[in-house]
Design a protein around this motif. Structure first.
Motif, PDB file in Angstrom:
ATOM      1  N   LYS A  57      50.987 -57.654  19.611  1.00 58.97           N
ATOM      2  CA  LYS A  57      52.183 -58.429  19.984  1.00 58.97           C
ATOM      3  C   LYS A  57      53.432 -57.627  19.638  1.00 58.97           C
ATOM      4  CE  LYS A  57      54.551 -62.799  19.242  1.00 58.97           C
ATOM      5  NZ  LYS A  57      54.539 -64.083  18.551  1.00 58.97           N
ATOM      6  N   ASN A  58      54.281 -57.414  20.633  1.00 61.27           N
ATOM      7  CA  ASN A  58      55.554 -56.737  20.416  1.00 61.27           C
ATOM      8  C   ASN A  58      56.440 -57.697  19.625  1.00 61.27           C
ATOM      9  OD1 ASN A  58      58.360 -55.896  20.842  1.00 61.27           O
ATOM     10  ND2 ASN A  58      57.511 -54.427  22.300  1.00 61.27           N
ATOM     11  N   VAL A  59      56.856 -57.288  18.423  1.00 62.69           N
ATOM     12  CA  VAL A  59      57.604 -58.201  17.550  1.00 62.69           C
ATOM     13  C   VAL A  59      59.016 -58.474  18.056  1.00 62.69           C
ATOM     14  CG1 VAL A  59      56.248 -57.622  15.507  1.00 62.69           C
ATOM     15  CG2 VAL A  59      58.328 -56.347  15.988  1.00 62.69           C
ATOM     16  N   ASN A  60      59.538 -57.625  18.947  1.00 63.17           N
ATOM     17  CA  ASN A  60      60.892 -57.837  19.470  1.00 63.17           C
ATOM     18  C   ASN A  60      60.918 -58.652  20.756  1.00 63.17           C
ATOM     19  OD1 ASN A  60      62.186 -56.292  17.412  1.00 63.17           O
ATOM     20  ND2 ASN A  60      61.450 -54.457  18.427  1.00 63.17           N
ATOM     21  N   THR A  61      59.912 -58.471  21.603  1.00 61.95           N
ATOM     22  CA  THR A  61      59.922 -59.149  22.905  1.00 61.95           C
ATOM     23  C   THR A  61      58.927 -60.299  23.002  1.00 61.95           C
ATOM     24  OG1 THR A  61      58.251 -57.681  23.889  1.00 61.95           O
ATOM     25  CG2 THR A  61      60.576 -56.985  24.062  1.00 61.95           C
ATOM     26  N   ILE A  76      40.820 -50.030  24.064  1.00 60.45           N
ATOM     27  CA  ILE A  76      41.977 -49.284  24.561  1.00 60.45           C
ATOM     28  C   ILE A  76      42.939 -50.274  25.201  1.00 60.45           C
ATOM     29  CG2 ILE A  76      40.850 -48.726  26.755  1.00 60.45           C
ATOM     30  CD1 ILE A  76      42.441 -46.022  26.613  1.00 60.45           C
ATOM     31  N   LEU A  77      44.215 -50.155  24.825  1.00 67.91           N
ATOM     32  CA  LEU A  77      45.274 -50.992  25.396  1.00 67.91           C
ATOM     33  C   LEU A  77      46.259 -50.030  26.080  1.00 67.91           C
ATOM     34  CD1 LEU A  77      45.918 -53.424  22.382  1.00 67.91           C
ATOM     35  CD2 LEU A  77      44.406 -53.768  24.344  1.00 67.91           C
ATOM     36  N   PRO A  78      46.101 -49.799  27.375  1.00 66.91           N
ATOM     37  CA  PRO A  78      46.955 -48.847  28.080  1.00 66.91           C
ATOM     38  C   PRO A  78      48.254 -49.474  28.577  1.00 66.91           C
ATOM     39  CG  PRO A  78      45.279 -49.640  29.565  1.00 66.91           C
ATOM     40  CD  PRO A  78      45.037 -50.305  28.217  1.00 66.91           C
ATOM     41  N   GLU A  79      49.191 -48.613  28.954  1.00 67.24           N
ATOM     42  CA  GLU A  79      50.424 -49.040  29.628  1.00 67.24           C
ATOM     43  C   GLU A  79      51.245 -50.041  28.818  1.00 67.24           C
ATOM     44  OE1 GLU A  79      51.548 -47.713  32.642  1.00 67.24           O
ATOM     45  OE2 GLU A  79      49.933 -46.312  32.240  1.00 67.24           O
ATOM     46  N   MET A  80      51.335 -49.838  27.507  1.00 68.16           N
ATOM     47  CA  MET A  80      52.116 -50.735  26.656  1.00 68.16           C
ATOM     48  C   MET A  80      53.564 -50.275  26.604  1.00 68.16           C
ATOM     49  SD  MET A  80      49.378 -51.216  23.537  1.00 68.16           S
ATOM     50  CE  MET A  80      50.449 -52.314  22.611  1.00 68.16           C
ATOM     51  N   GLN A  81      54.471 -51.229  26.534  1.00 69.98           N
ATOM     52  CA  GLN A  81      55.886 -50.912  26.357  1.00 69.98           C
ATOM     53  C   GLN A  81      56.089 -50.323  24.965  1.00 69.98           C
ATOM     54  OE1 GLN A  81      58.432 -51.192  28.518  1.00 69.98           O
ATOM     55  NE2 GLN A  81      57.118 -51.971  30.123  1.00 69.98           N
ATOM     56  N   VAL A  82      57.041 -49.414  24.837  1.00 69.89           N
ATOM     57  CA  VAL A  82      57.341 -48.869  23.513  1.00 69.89           C
ATOM     58  C   VAL A  82      57.950 -49.970  22.652  1.00 69.89           C
ATOM     59  CG1 VAL A  82      57.640 -46.525  24.379  1.00 69.89           C
ATOM     60  CG2 VAL A  82      59.621 -48.016  24.226  1.00 69.89           C
ATOM     61  N   GLY A  83      57.772 -49.856  21.345  1.00 67.83           N
ATOM     62  CA  GLY A  83      58.308 -50.852  20.430  1.00 67.83           C
ATOM     63  C   GLY A  83      57.458 -50.977  19.185  1.00 67.83           C
ATOM     64  N   THR A  84      57.748 -51.984  18.386  1.00 64.39           N
ATOM     65  CA  THR A  84      57.021 -52.248  17.149  1.00 64.39           C
ATOM     66  C   THR A  84      56.076 -53.421  17.383  1.00 64.39           C
ATOM     67  OG1 THR A  84      58.892 -51.451  15.869  1.00 64.39           O
ATOM     68  CG2 THR A  84      57.268 -52.788  14.702  1.00 64.39           C
ATOM     69  N   TYR A  85      54.839 -53.255  16.933  1.00 65.16           N
ATOM     70  CA  TYR A  85      53.794 -54.236  17.205  1.00 65.16           C
ATOM     71  C   TYR A  85      53.119 -54.735  15.941  1.00 65.16           C
ATOM     72  CZ  TYR A  85      54.028 -53.198  22.162  1.00 65.16           C
ATOM     73  OH  TYR A  85      54.465 -53.075  23.449  1.00 65.16           O
ATOM     74  N   GLN A  86      52.583 -55.947  16.057  1.00 67.13           N
ATOM     75  CA  GLN A  86      51.670 -56.509  15.074  1.00 67.13           C
ATOM     76  C   GLN A  86      50.334 -56.563  15.803  1.00 67.13           C
ATOM     77  OE1 GLN A  86      52.737 -60.392  13.649  1.00 67.13           O
ATOM     78  NE2 GLN A  86      51.037 -60.464  12.222  1.00 67.13           N
ATOM     79  N   GLU A  96      39.749 -61.909   9.942  1.00 63.27           N
ATOM     80  CA  GLU A  96      40.684 -61.283  10.874  1.00 63.27           C
ATOM     81  C   GLU A  96      41.519 -60.269  10.097  1.00 63.27           C
ATOM     82  OE1 GLU A  96      44.358 -62.414  13.907  1.00 63.27           O
ATOM     83  OE2 GLU A  96      43.394 -63.997  12.750  1.00 63.27           O
ATOM     84  N   MET A  97      41.800 -59.133  10.703  1.00 64.89           N
ATOM     85  CA  MET A  97      42.633 -58.117  10.069  1.00 64.89           C
ATOM     86  C   MET A  97      43.867 -57.906  10.929  1.00 64.89           C
ATOM     87  SD  MET A  97      41.616 -54.300   8.930  1.00 64.89           S
ATOM     88  CE  MET A  97      42.702 -53.335   7.938  1.00 64.89           C
ATOM     89  N   VAL A  98      45.039 -57.883  10.284  1.00 61.04           N
ATOM     90  CA  VAL A  98      46.311 -57.724  10.984  1.00 61.04           C
ATOM     91  C   VAL A  98      47.031 -56.497  10.433  1.00 61.04           C
ATOM     92  CG1 VAL A  98      48.540 -58.768  11.521  1.00 61.04           C
ATOM     93  CG2 VAL A  98      46.503 -60.213  11.346  1.00 61.04           C
ATOM     94  N   GLN A  99      47.459 -55.616  11.336  1.00 60.71           N
ATOM     95  CA  GLN A  99      48.254 -54.438  10.951  1.00 60.71           C
ATOM     96  C   GLN A  99      49.665 -54.657  11.480  1.00 60.71           C
ATOM     97  OE1 GLN A  99      47.071 -50.955  10.027  1.00 60.71           O
ATOM     98  NE2 GLN A  99      44.879 -51.284  10.028  1.00 60.71           N
ATOM     99  N   SER A 100      50.644 -54.692  10.584  1.00 61.23           N
ATOM    100  CA  SER A 100      52.042 -54.893  10.957  1.00 61.23           C
ATOM    101  C   SER A 100      52.768 -53.557  11.011  1.00 61.23           C
ATOM    102  CB  SER A 100      52.738 -55.799   9.940  1.00 61.23           C
ATOM    103  OG  SER A 100      52.135 -57.059   9.926  1.00 61.23           O
ATOM    104  N   GLY A 101      53.869 -53.521  11.749  1.00 59.52           N
ATOM    105  CA  GLY A 101      54.720 -52.338  11.781  1.00 59.52           C
ATOM    106  C   GLY A 101      54.146 -51.165  12.539  1.00 59.52           C
TER     107      GLY A 101
END
Length: 128
Positions: A57-61, A76-86, A96-101
């Motif tokens: 999830k893009n934290v900004n959009t 594989i998650l292709p064609e993602m917009q640039v940005g910061t994700y969780q 469940e494991m979550v990686q932030s930043g």
């Protein structure tokens, strides 16, 4: 009359060439402004986990990209917009494991692996 036809043909060829060049540049720019995230999901012993759900999830959009691990535990998650994700990984019977930043930059292809611990689905391990 022949010269007039030849002039139009040349003008049409130049116009078609410019249009083709414009389309190629547009496609290249569209590809460059994206990133691809991939990795492997394993359990604590290092065995791959098939069918784990990955969500970024893009934290900004708020835009979310999803995928599922294949028979070798890879996603594989292709064609993602640039940005910061969780980014999270989950599978029934595991925490469940979550990686932030997670920062994706133009043209980036980072690997992000997950090691899930056995546990309840309600338990979440957050990594920052």
């Amino acid at each position: 009359m022949k010269r007039q036809f030849a002039g139009r043909k040349l003008a049409f060829s130049v116009l078609a060439g410019l249009l083709a060049l414009f389309l190629c540049v547009s496609l290249i720019q569209a590809q460059v402004e994206k990133a691809t995230l991939s990795g492997t999901v394993m359990d604590a012993s290092g065995a791959v986990i098939v069918g784990a759900k990955i969500q970024a999830k893009n934290v900004n959009t708020g835009v979310t990209y999803s995928g599922v691990t294949d028979g070798e535990g890879r996603y594989i998650l292709p064609e993602m917009q640039v940005g910061t994700y969780q980014v999270s990984a989950r599978k029934a019977g595991f925490q469940e494991m979550v990686q932030s930043g997670v920062v994706l930059t133009v043209g980036a292809r980072p690997l992000l692996d997950f090691k899930l611990q056995v546990g309840q689905a309600q338990q979440v391990a957050v990594v920052r």
